[in-house]
Design an enzyme around this catalytic site. Structure first.
Site, short mmCIF file in Angstrom:
data_model
loop_
_atom_site.label_atom_id
_atom_site.label_comp_id
_atom_site.label_asym_id
_atom_site.label_seq_id
_atom_site.Cartn_x
_atom_site.Cartn_y
_atom_site.Cartn_z
N HIS A 93 44.12 49.34 38.77
CA HIS A 93 43.19 48.29 39.22
C HIS A 93 43.95 46.98 39.43
O HIS A 93 43.75 46.29 40.44
CB HIS A 93 42.08 48.11 38.19
CG HIS A 93 41.16 46.98 38.49
ND1 HIS A 93 40.02 47.11 39.24
CD2 HIS A 93 41.23 45.65 38.16
CE1 HIS A 93 39.41 45.94 39.35
NE2 HIS A 93 40.13 45.04 38.70
N GLU A 94 44.79 46.62 38.47
CA GLU A 94 45.55 45.37 38.61
C GLU A 94 46.53 45.46 39.78
O GLU A 94 46.77 44.47 40.47
CB GLU A 94 46.28 45.04 37.31
CG GLU A 94 45.37 44.83 36.11
CD GLU A 94 44.27 43.81 36.36
OE1 GLU A 94 44.47 42.89 37.17
OE2 GLU A 94 43.19 43.94 35.75
N HIS A 97 44.96 44.35 42.96
CA HIS A 97 44.99 42.92 43.25
C HIS A 97 46.33 42.51 43.87
O HIS A 97 46.38 41.65 44.76
CB HIS A 97 44.74 42.12 41.98
CG HIS A 97 43.37 42.26 41.44
ND1 HIS A 97 42.24 42.14 42.22
CD2 HIS A 97 42.92 42.52 40.18
CE1 HIS A 97 41.16 42.30 41.48
NE2 HIS A 97 41.54 42.55 40.25
N HIS A 101 46.87 40.82 47.52
CA HIS A 101 47.65 39.60 47.74
C HIS A 101 48.69 39.84 48.84
O HIS A 101 48.87 39.00 49.74
CB HIS A 101 48.34 39.19 46.44
CG HIS A 101 48.88 37.81 46.46
ND1 HIS A 101 49.71 37.32 45.48
CD2 HIS A 101 48.73 36.79 47.35
CE1 HIS A 101 50.03 36.07 45.76
NE2 HIS A 101 49.46 35.72 46.88
#
Length: 226
Positions: A93-94, A97, A101
């Site tokens: 999940h991280e 991100h 980006h």
């Protein structure tokens, strides 16, 4: 209005409980792939051609996050070294991100741009709330409504960012075989879906705060006109 506030508070408590209980349960379910959170995070970054993001471990419970300013993917030690389906889900999940980006995902860009003003709004809300005991509502309520409005919009922007990162995590974990289809995938999904609920609760809580101070202004304005 009081009922709405109590319901959003109850939802927040439920969401936090759901995250904790699902994480606690599925952090004890090792993935047969044997990947650790750090290993799958690095593999996902490599697969997406992301070379400028480091994966780091930090002490703490569920402090996992992506730091866009310093290009760091921070994992709690239990997820960095752990090989549970919960650890893999959170790590992926991280990574979602970090991919957002790198791809200039618009909602993430908007959210990043709004961090400064949202921090200011969040800091002045307690001060204004105290001031409401001493100043006239016509002075304080518009300021509180504006501050909660900023926080509400920030939380609204957070929803697509988090949902998209979760969708990316599920897709890549399935495609790489890091999480096996069936029980493992279902368990990982429950952890991530519970975490998503906390963001929904945060948005509804901010919305309730916004309406709490906006509606008296509208109703008061209508009464003045009458």
């Amino acid at each position: 209005m009081l009922i709405i506030i109590l319901l959003t508070f109850a939802l927040s408590l439920y969401a936090q409980w759901k995250v904790s209980s699902n994480y606690r349960r599925y952090s004890e379910m090792p993935a047969v792939s044997g990947y650790t959170g750090a290993q799958i995070a690095q593999r996902i970054l490599d697969l997406n051609g992301i070379r400028d993001v480091s994966v780091q471990a930090e002490p703490g419970h569920l402090i996992d996050h992506y730091d866009p300013s310093n290009r760091r993917l921070v994992l709690s030690e239990e997820n960095f070294y752990g090989n549970s389906v919960a650890a893999l889900g959170i790590s992926a999940h991280e990574c979602g991100h970090a991919i957002q980006h790198a791809r200039s995902y618009a909602p993430l860009q908007w959210r990043m741009a709004a961090v400064g003003i949202t921090t200011v709004a969040g800091n002045i809300i307690p001060i204004l709330a105290i001031g409401s005991w001493f100043l006239a509502p016509k002075i304080v309520f518009p300021l509180l409504a504006a501050a909660f409005g900023v926080v509400m919009l920030f939380q609204l922007l957070t929803l697509p960012v988090e949902f998209d990162a979760t969708a990316r995590a599920k897709k890549v974990l399935a495609s790489t075989g890091a999480v096996a289809q069936g029980a493992e995938f279902h368990a990982m999904s429950r952890v991530l879906d519970a975490a998503a609920l906390t963001y929904v609760a945060a948005f509804l809580s901010a919305l309730a705060g916004f309406l709490q101070y906006l509606l008296p202004l509208i109703m008061g304005g209508n009464n003045d006109e009458e």
